[in-house]
Design a protein around this motif. Structure first.
Motif, PDB file in Angstrom:
ATOM      1  N   ARG A 122       0.822  -1.219   0.000  1.00 45.38           N
ATOM      2  CA  ARG A 122       0.000   0.000   0.000  1.00 45.38           C
ATOM      3  C   ARG A 122       0.855   1.267   0.000  1.00 45.38           C
ATOM      4  O   ARG A 122       0.540   2.272   0.642  1.00 45.38           O
ATOM      5  N   ASP A 208      -1.975 -15.655  -4.747  1.00 43.86           N
ATOM      6  CA  ASP A 208      -2.111 -14.396  -4.008  1.00 43.86           C
ATOM      7  C   ASP A 208      -1.817 -13.197  -4.905  1.00 43.86           C
ATOM      8  O   ASP A 208      -2.345 -12.107  -4.695  1.00 43.86           O
ATOM      9  N   LYS A 233      -8.906 -15.029  -5.782  1.00 43.15           N
ATOM     10  CA  LYS A 233      -9.293 -14.883  -4.380  1.00 43.15           C
ATOM     11  C   LYS A 233      -9.577 -13.409  -4.077  1.00 43.15           C
ATOM     12  O   LYS A 233      -8.922 -12.527  -4.651  1.00 43.15           O
ATOM     13  N   PRO A 234     -10.507 -13.125  -3.189  1.00 41.29           N
ATOM     14  CA  PRO A 234     -10.826 -11.726  -2.874  1.00 41.29           C
ATOM     15  C   PRO A 234      -9.645 -10.931  -2.327  1.00 41.29           C
ATOM     16  O   PRO A 234      -9.606  -9.708  -2.450  1.00 41.29           O
ATOM     17  N   ASP A 235      -8.672 -11.637  -1.714  1.00 46.81           N
ATOM     18  CA  ASP A 235      -7.515 -10.927  -1.162  1.00 46.81           C
ATOM     19  C   ASP A 235      -6.308 -10.970  -2.098  1.00 46.81           C
ATOM     20  O   ASP A 235      -5.195 -10.616  -1.707  1.00 46.81           O
ATOM     21  N   VAL A 237      -4.130  -9.925  -5.680  1.00 42.06           N
ATOM     22  CA  VAL A 237      -3.895  -8.733  -6.502  1.00 42.06           C
ATOM     23  C   VAL A 237      -3.362  -9.161  -7.862  1.00 42.06           C
ATOM     24  O   VAL A 237      -2.830 -10.271  -8.026  1.00 42.06           O
ATOM     25  N   GLY A 259     -14.883  -4.743  -4.477  1.00 46.24           N
ATOM     26  CA  GLY A 259     -14.083  -5.397  -3.454  1.00 46.24           C
ATOM     27  C   GLY A 259     -13.872  -6.873  -3.695  1.00 46.24           C
ATOM     28  O   GLY A 259     -13.522  -7.618  -2.765  1.00 46.24           O
ATOM     29  N   GLU A 260     -14.060  -7.318  -4.929  1.00 46.34           N
ATOM     30  CA  GLU A 260     -13.893  -8.736  -5.260  1.00 46.34           C
ATOM     31  C   GLU A 260     -12.455  -9.100  -5.567  1.00 46.34           C
ATOM     32  O   GLU A 260     -12.105 -10.279  -5.631  1.00 46.34           O
ATOM     33  N   ALA A 262      -8.428  -7.587  -4.348  1.00 51.39           N
ATOM     34  CA  ALA A 262      -7.850  -6.689  -3.349  1.00 51.39           C
ATOM     35  C   ALA A 262      -7.124  -5.496  -3.945  1.00 51.39           C
ATOM     36  O   ALA A 262      -7.048  -4.438  -3.318  1.00 51.39           O
ATOM     37  N   GLY A 263      -6.560  -5.639  -5.143  1.00 48.43           N
ATOM     38  CA  GLY A 263      -5.827  -4.518  -5.714  1.00 48.43           C
ATOM     39  C   GLY A 263      -5.243  -4.855  -7.063  1.00 48.43           C
ATOM     40  O   GLY A 263      -5.250  -6.011  -7.503  1.00 48.43           O
ATOM     41  N   ASN A 284      -6.869   1.317  -4.113  1.00 47.38           N
ATOM     42  CA  ASN A 284      -6.093   0.073  -4.111  1.00 47.38           C
ATOM     43  C   ASN A 284      -5.532  -0.257  -5.495  1.00 47.38           C
ATOM     44  O   ASN A 284      -5.181  -1.401  -5.774  1.00 47.38           O
TER      45      ASN A 284
END
Length: 328
Positions: A122, A208, A233-235, A237, A259-260, A262-263, A284
């Motif tokens: 971030r 991830d 996965k929602p988390d 990128v 928000g589906e 993460a970035g 994000n």
């Protein structure tokens, strides 16, 4: 009697050492402005030159090639990607096409890692707070990102750049996975400590981080489409330093807003400079202006390859980096 020098037209400003060497070797027409040529200007250049030196911003399609003069015999592209050139039509018209492969591998891989770290840690959000003067001091729960080590990185496209990304990621403790048109040799897989996935869907659902490092071809257009993006996965990128067309940008924007995902870290875009304004608004998302290969060293080395291709052609030999349709 001295041989008449080749007429070379360059479509964009190039690094000064490259332009100087071109001027020494050829009858070259350089640009004073660093802007793309219009189609009319490209037609004029292709009607009078022996060699055209275009860049990724010049779309040289069949219609344009149909207006090329009899003199044009070589398109010496300044850059590795040639998806903006109709290589098949050029070949049919007896025009050779060359590119500059391998020069920007490390630069692009460096930028890929920079984007991964920027999104996962971030960094731009922290930078924005500091630039606005809004920082209230350290907090144990502020701007919590993720640890690089242990994350699964899925590389889509395991050519020279993908492999360079894999080596860098391994140094950060990431677990390297990949999907490629052809599986790497077992010894290369072992060296990279990379896990191969024949199914892109299966790989995407488990990673991830997804890194796009494949070329732009008809088969890779929207390879990361809405259906495949939804497998992430929602988390997780996604980063892209290859070609914007590989990702369905509208679908990606919708999922980031919902928000589906993460970035995202993007250096290239589906519609060039026409970027979805909603994508710009996402905190994000890290957006860069196609600067993955932007190093002084890389640009000069690219120019040196262009020079070598033109000089070899002038000497009556096949350019060392000639592109043929079967390679694409």
């Amino acid at each position: 009697m001295a041989r008449e020098r080749l007429s070379v037209v360059v479509t964009r400003r190039l690094p000064e050492p490259v332009e100087t060497r071109l001027s020494e070797l050829f009858d070259v027409t350089l640009r004073s402005e660093d802007t793309p040529l219009s189609r009319a200007q490209l037609v004029e250049a292709m009607a009078t030159a022996d060699v055209l030196v275009p860049t990724v911003t010049d779309v040289i399609d069949a219609r344009l090639l149909g207006q090329a003069g009899e003199r044009l015999k070589l398109i010496a592209n300044f850059g590795a990607g040639v998806d903006h050139i109709d290589v098949d039509t050029a070949r049919q018209r007896g025009i050779l096409v060359s590119n500059t492969p391998g020069v920007l591998t490390d630069d692009t891989a460096d930028m890929t890692m920079a984007l991964i770290m920027a999104v996962v840690r971030r960094i731009p959000e922290g930078l924005a707070i500091m630039q606005k003067g809004d920082w209230q001091g350290w907090s144990p729960t502020a701007l919590l990102g993720g640890r690089m080590a242990g994350r699964r990185l899925g590389i889509l496209g395991m050519g020279s750049i993908g492999q360079a990304v894999a080596r860098r990621a391994a140094a950060f403790g990431m677990q390297v996975h990949y999907h490629n048109r052809r599986r790497l040799r077992s010894e290369t897989e072992a060296e990279l400590q990379a896990t191969y996935w024949e199914s892109l869907d299966q790989m995407v659902a488990r990673m991830d981080v997804i890194s796009i490092n494949c070329p732009s071809t008809p088969s890779t257009f929207h390879l990361m489409n809405a259906r495949r993006l939804k497998l992430m996965k929602p988390d997780a990128v996604i980063v892209n330093t290859s070609r914007g067309e590989v990702i369905d940008e509208m679908a990606l924007t919708r999922m980031l807003r919902a928000g589906e995902i993460a970035g995202a870290g993007l250096d290239v875009y589906e519609k060039g400079t026409n970027i979805n304004p909603r994508l710009r608004e996402q905190p994000n998302v890290v957006l860069l202006p196609h600067m993955g290969s932007a190093t002084v060293e890389g640009r000069i080395e690219t120019g040196e390859k262009v020079l070598l291709n033109i000089k070899t052609f002038e000497d009556g030999h096949r350019p060392p980096d000639q592109v043929v349709p079967g390679m694409l």
